[in-house]
Scaffold this motif. Structure first.
Motif, PDB file in Angstrom:
ATOM      1  N   LYS A  53      -2.811   8.106   7.407  1.00  0.00           N
ATOM      2  CA  LYS A  53      -1.592   8.359   6.637  1.00  0.00           C
ATOM      3  C   LYS A  53      -1.213   7.185   5.742  1.00  0.00           C
ATOM      4  O   LYS A  53      -0.474   7.361   4.762  1.00  0.00           O
ATOM      5  N   SER A  54      -1.725   5.997   6.077  1.00  0.00           N
ATOM      6  CA  SER A  54      -1.320   4.790   5.340  1.00  0.00           C
ATOM      7  C   SER A  54      -2.164   4.526   4.099  1.00  0.00           C
ATOM      8  O   SER A  54      -1.783   3.700   3.268  1.00  0.00           O
ATOM      9  N   ILE A  55      -3.318   5.212   3.955  1.00  0.00           N
ATOM     10  CA  ILE A  55      -4.185   4.992   2.801  1.00  0.00           C
ATOM     11  C   ILE A  55      -4.704   6.329   2.286  1.00  0.00           C
ATOM     12  O   ILE A  55      -4.668   7.332   2.995  1.00  0.00           O
ATOM     13  N   THR A  56      -5.177   6.310   1.051  1.00  0.00           N
ATOM     14  CA  THR A  56      -5.735   7.531   0.461  1.00  0.00           C
ATOM     15  C   THR A  56      -7.256   7.537   0.473  1.00  0.00           C
ATOM     16  O   THR A  56      -7.873   8.581   0.284  1.00  0.00           O
ATOM     17  N   ASP A  57      -7.870   6.374   0.711  1.00  0.00           N
ATOM     18  CA  ASP A  57      -9.324   6.270   0.701  1.00  0.00           C
ATOM     19  C   ASP A  57      -9.915   6.677   2.054  1.00  0.00           C
ATOM     20  O   ASP A  57      -9.251   6.607   3.082  1.00  0.00           O
ATOM     21  N   ASP A  58     -11.185   7.075   2.027  1.00  0.00           N
ATOM     22  CA  ASP A  58     -11.915   7.337   3.260  1.00  0.00           C
ATOM     23  C   ASP A  58     -12.273   6.029   3.954  1.00  0.00           C
ATOM     24  O   ASP A  58     -12.310   4.959   3.324  1.00  0.00           O
TER      25      ASP A  58
END
Length: 306
Positions: A53-58
């Motif tokens: 939830k804290s980042i958009t990257d894989d």
């Protein structure tokens, strides 16, 4: 691409998120759920979901734990988080998360971290040593963890103390593994402290014993000198077999700076060579080495043995 590393301890779980250069982007700690395997899984997945939830990257996922993964069955054994023993954590997590998960022993993760971008960076063969509560180890060769069919590569702490002699080393020391006079019983932080307190009827911590050495207290100095000799004999046996380019030391006793001045010359006396060219160095990342190594597992370790 980011790399999530998780370090499973007996009391806490730690998570770090690294980028490809090793820069830290997130650190999180939570208590380890030890009541049941299902509870442990739910707690761990909740932590991973919060990272998502804290980042958009894989991100890749690597996990270090205080136990071994049987290379044939995939089941965890010898883990001090007892609810994990006999479970296939890798398979269960992969199914629930829908992505590959890599596991390794925490001492292996420590060694991998220090070999990649820590004190062992740039050395072809690195032997990692932990002298803390126990005495673990790991081996990295050309950036790859060494694995074997028994999942015990680097477990030097449960070899017998080389050239053990009661007149020099004191009474036989039983080990929880069922054998006597294991290296761990002499040079781990636990063994170092227990043996001094047994001999002197004290209840001192390791830090207090080392302070007594620095203050010139005779019994503490004698105990420390024996510790260095036992440590040197133990490392010499590893060097004679593996001939590593670097030995990186971590764990609580790794913070005793005088070890790095006192140890090499004694090791040199015991190896099958006229000089010691192996670097003996302190871990760069300290207590964070294990979780950082877990983060590197998916990119630097083969699936075999994990």
């Amino acid at each position: 691409m980011f790399h999530l590393g998780l370090d499973i301890g007996g009391t806490k779980m730690e998570a770090v998120l690294l980028d490809n250069s090793g820069t830290l982007h997130l650190r999180e700690r939570r208590p380890t759920c030890k009541e049941s395997y299902q509870g442990f899984m739910d707690n761990l997945i909740a932590l991973i979901d919060d990272v998502k939830k804290s980042i958009t990257d894989d991100f890749t996922i690597g996990i270090g734990l205080p136990g071994a993964i049987d290379p044939h069955s995939g089941l965890i054994k010898n883990c001090n988080c007892l609810v994990l023993n006999g479970e296939n954590l890798q398979s269960d997590l992969t199914q629930r998360l829908g992505q590959p998960v890599f596991l390794a022993n925490d001492a292996d993760c420590f060694t991998l971290s220090e070999a990649v971008d820590g004190a062992g960076a740039g050395y072809s063969t690195v032997f990692g040593v932990i002298v803390g509560t126990g005495c673990g180890g790991g081996v990295v060769v050309n950036g790859q963890l060494l694995h074997g069919p028994n999942a015990i590569a680097g477990e030097w702490g449960h070899n017998p103390l080389p050239a053990w002699d009661a007149s020099k080393d004191g009474p036989a020391q039983p080990c929880y593994c069922g054998h006597e006079n294991c290296i761990e019983s002499y040079i781990s932080g636990t063994g170092f402290t227990r043996r001094f307190n047994q001999a002197n009827s004290h209840q001192l911590h390791a830090e207090t014993i080392i302070a007594a050495v620095d203050a010139g207290e005779a019994s503490a100095i004698a105990h420390y000198q024996h510790f260095i000799d036992a440590f040197a004999r133990s490392l010499a046996s590893v060097i004679n077999v593996l001939d590593p380019h670097a030995i990186v030391i971590g764990g609580g006793l790794s913070n005793v700076e005088r070890i790095y001045q006192d140890l090499p010359s004694v090791v040199e006396k015991y190896i099958f060579s006229d000089s010691l060219r192996t670097a003996i160095v302190k871990a760069k990342f300290g207590d964070s080495s294990g979780v950082r190594g877990a983060a590197w597992l998916p990119t630097l370790s083969s699936q075999r043995g994990l």
